[in-house]
Design a protein around this motif. Sequence first.
Motif, mmCIF file in Angstrom:
data_model
loop_
_atom_site.group_PDB
_atom_site.id
_atom_site.type_symbol
_atom_site.label_atom_id
_atom_site.label_comp_id
_atom_site.label_asym_id
_atom_site.label_seq_id
_atom_site.Cartn_x
_atom_site.Cartn_y
_atom_site.Cartn_z
ATOM 1 N N SER A 69 0.871 -1.177 0.000
ATOM 2 C CA SER A 69 0.000 0.000 0.000
ATOM 3 C C SER A 69 0.905 1.223 0.000
ATOM 4 O O SER A 69 1.842 1.309 0.788
ATOM 5 C CB SER A 69 -0.906 0.011 1.235
ATOM 6 N N ILE A 70 0.624 2.154 -0.885
ATOM 7 C CA ILE A 70 1.495 3.318 -1.070
ATOM 8 C C ILE A 70 1.069 4.454 -0.146
ATOM 9 O O ILE A 70 -0.108 4.750 -0.006
ATOM 10 C CB ILE A 70 1.455 3.795 -2.539
ATOM 11 N N LEU A 71 2.064 5.103 0.466
ATOM 12 C CA LEU A 71 1.852 6.303 1.270
ATOM 13 C C LEU A 71 2.536 7.474 0.588
ATOM 14 O O LEU A 71 3.639 7.326 0.047
ATOM 15 C CB LEU A 71 2.454 6.154 2.669
ATOM 16 N N LEU A 72 1.919 8.643 0.625
ATOM 17 C CA LEU A 72 2.595 9.867 0.186
ATOM 18 C C LEU A 72 3.397 10.395 1.366
ATOM 19 O O LEU A 72 2.832 10.777 2.388
ATOM 20 C CB LEU A 72 1.579 10.907 -0.288
ATOM 21 N N HIS A 73 4.715 10.401 1.211
ATOM 22 C CA HIS A 73 5.621 10.794 2.309
ATOM 23 C C HIS A 73 6.189 12.177 2.013
ATOM 24 O O HIS A 73 7.396 12.357 1.842
ATOM 25 C CB HIS A 73 6.725 9.748 2.422
ATOM 26 N N GLY A 74 5.273 13.151 1.921
ATOM 27 C CA GLY A 74 5.685 14.490 1.519
ATOM 28 C C GLY A 74 5.869 14.552 0.013
ATOM 29 O O GLY A 74 5.585 13.603 -0.723
ATOM 30 N N TYR A 75 6.361 15.691 -0.462
ATOM 31 C CA TYR A 75 6.616 15.870 -1.894
ATOM 32 C C TYR A 75 8.118 15.868 -2.179
ATOM 33 O O TYR A 75 8.599 15.151 -3.046
ATOM 34 C CB TYR A 75 5.982 17.173 -2.378
ATOM 35 N N PRO A 95 -1.506 6.577 -3.880
ATOM 36 C CA PRO A 95 -1.344 6.688 -2.418
ATOM 37 C C PRO A 95 -2.675 6.565 -1.696
ATOM 38 O O PRO A 95 -3.686 7.114 -2.133
ATOM 39 C CB PRO A 95 -0.743 8.083 -2.244
ATOM 40 N N LEU A 96 -2.656 5.857 -0.571
ATOM 41 C CA LEU A 96 -3.861 5.657 0.230
ATOM 42 C C LEU A 96 -3.833 6.435 1.538
ATOM 43 O O LEU A 96 -4.854 6.540 2.210
ATOM 44 C CB LEU A 96 -4.034 4.166 0.550
ATOM 45 N N ALA A 97 -2.656 6.941 1.909
ATOM 46 C CA ALA A 97 -2.519 7.629 3.195
ATOM 47 C C ALA A 97 -1.338 8.580 3.122
ATOM 48 O O ALA A 97 -0.588 8.593 2.139
ATOM 49 C CB ALA A 97 -2.323 6.609 4.324
ATOM 50 N N PHE A 98 -1.166 9.349 4.186
ATOM 51 C CA PHE A 98 -0.097 10.356 4.245
ATOM 52 C C PHE A 98 0.775 10.112 5.473
ATOM 53 O O PHE A 98 0.279 9.730 6.540
ATOM 54 C CB PHE A 98 -0.702 11.756 4.322
#
Length: 556
Positions: free
Chosen positions: A281-287, A364-367
């Motif tokens: 599961s992919i997380l957005l870890h900032g830009y 992404p599913l979460a941050f």
Amino acid sequence: MRKKQLLIWGLFCIVLLVLPFHISASETDKTIIIYSYEEEESLREIRILDSVIGQFTQDFLVIADTEVKKEDLLDVSHLIYVGADKVQIPENVLEAITGFNGKFFAVGHNIEQLKGHFTWINVDDEVLSGYVEIPNNDYTITLSEERIIYQLAEGTYSTIANTYNDTNSSEKFPLIAYHENEYYFTGQSLFSPFGEVLAEGLYHFYSNKEASHIRYLRLEDVHPLMDAKVLREQAEYLKEKNIPYMVAVIPVYTDGDRTIHFSDSKELTETLRYMQKNGASILLHGYRHQYRSSETGEGFEFWDVENNRPIYQAADEPAKLLEDFPSKEAYEQFVKEGEAFEEAYIEDAVLKGVQELVAHRIYPLAFEAPHYTMSQNGYQILSQYFTTYVGRLQLTDLFWESSYSPLYKSTPAFLHGMTVYPETIGFIEADVEDSLQQMQANIEVLQLFNQVYIAGFYHPYLGLEGLKEVVESLESIPNASWLDLKAEDNKVEINDIRIESKDGEIEVSKPFFASTYERKVFFDENLIYFGLAGIILIILISSIVVKIRKRTKVNR
């Protein structure tokens, strides 16, 4: 007449069956948390409790004692009072509390003011605590530093947790005591491990909850400069083990004048799609995972760590500090403008981050905030786009080091509707020899609690062997399940992009081109096909023209 009597009797039986259900359900329907504080720093204690309580119920109100109205306690089944500082509780609050007859949990200071309740408690003194034991678990936790607790005189109460200050002494003091429907936590701070121990008391307080041990693994800081072969090897290992996991992805790598996007690394994006298809599961870890001049992965993106404050200015501007303003009012106006800047800054980072990942069919599913740092305003902004947050929580805007992780997934009020999936056991540090042993020690302790996420992360650049050691440590936990984030309800919605997951499936709704970046990626990836199509079209047109010319000559 007989039919009528049978009908009435049948309705009566139905009422008898349904009524107990409604009474039982109402016992855990609503909680109110009333807190007293004097110093802003003490709000950290309230947010710790907020993050802990959110694992037991989502129907709760957190309110300062100065804001309480009598009607706030109507239909409340569970009341929690937190004395974060020694203060005088407002008289109207005391009157409202006096008439409360549900379950009551008091924490910290001011217990003596709660008249009509806790008559079974007599506070003798304050004592130092160095060790905590939970009798049911037959385990002792050594505190990193001594804590002050209230010493209770002997009474008719029972205990959930005890504390003592000398291993050679047989004298123990209650840390959580209870009598009938009233509970008291004698500690004056909730920082770890007291917050975790408090969760055990709340597990008892909310007696309808089941024990649950859940583990998760997160691969951290995957950015466009990551070695795709190293990552692929670990992805294949986790697929073979049939282990669901998370991948925290940073869409842009930057270091000085160098900037690299995933469009510059086709092999890596293919690997991420492979991972997404096979358990990740992919997380957005900032830009960018950086703010000023630091390298991606090292910097703080959503916190000005140099000045220990939220992002109030552009990275290339000299920082304006309190002493730079002629008055406090002028500085407060700057902060107000800074909060507006922060909102635009976070929105831009989140939008670009989601757009760029989606352009590569990575969803992404979460941050997860870089270094777990984000202001309270930042959480509110983020909650407009994400329903799910992963990691630890920053408790105050006074200093970024003050963070906390609840033991179980939770929906704290200060996350404005987001659910947090906590990280609890740490990670492998490349230059720390015993970091694996520390993770394993944390695992041993966490297994003692009833409701707990046993969760850690790993940096893929450290190689496959280290990952195997972490996985083996997590697999050693008996009766624990793996978290598959895709199986949870998650939603990401920003501009025209909507990503949802449920029951292991991901649904995506978006325009054909959701950004100019995606348009560029599309044409770059399909340039060879456009070229071939162009060549074929030219050949086709040329052949048609030749045939037409030949026919024209024949007709002449």
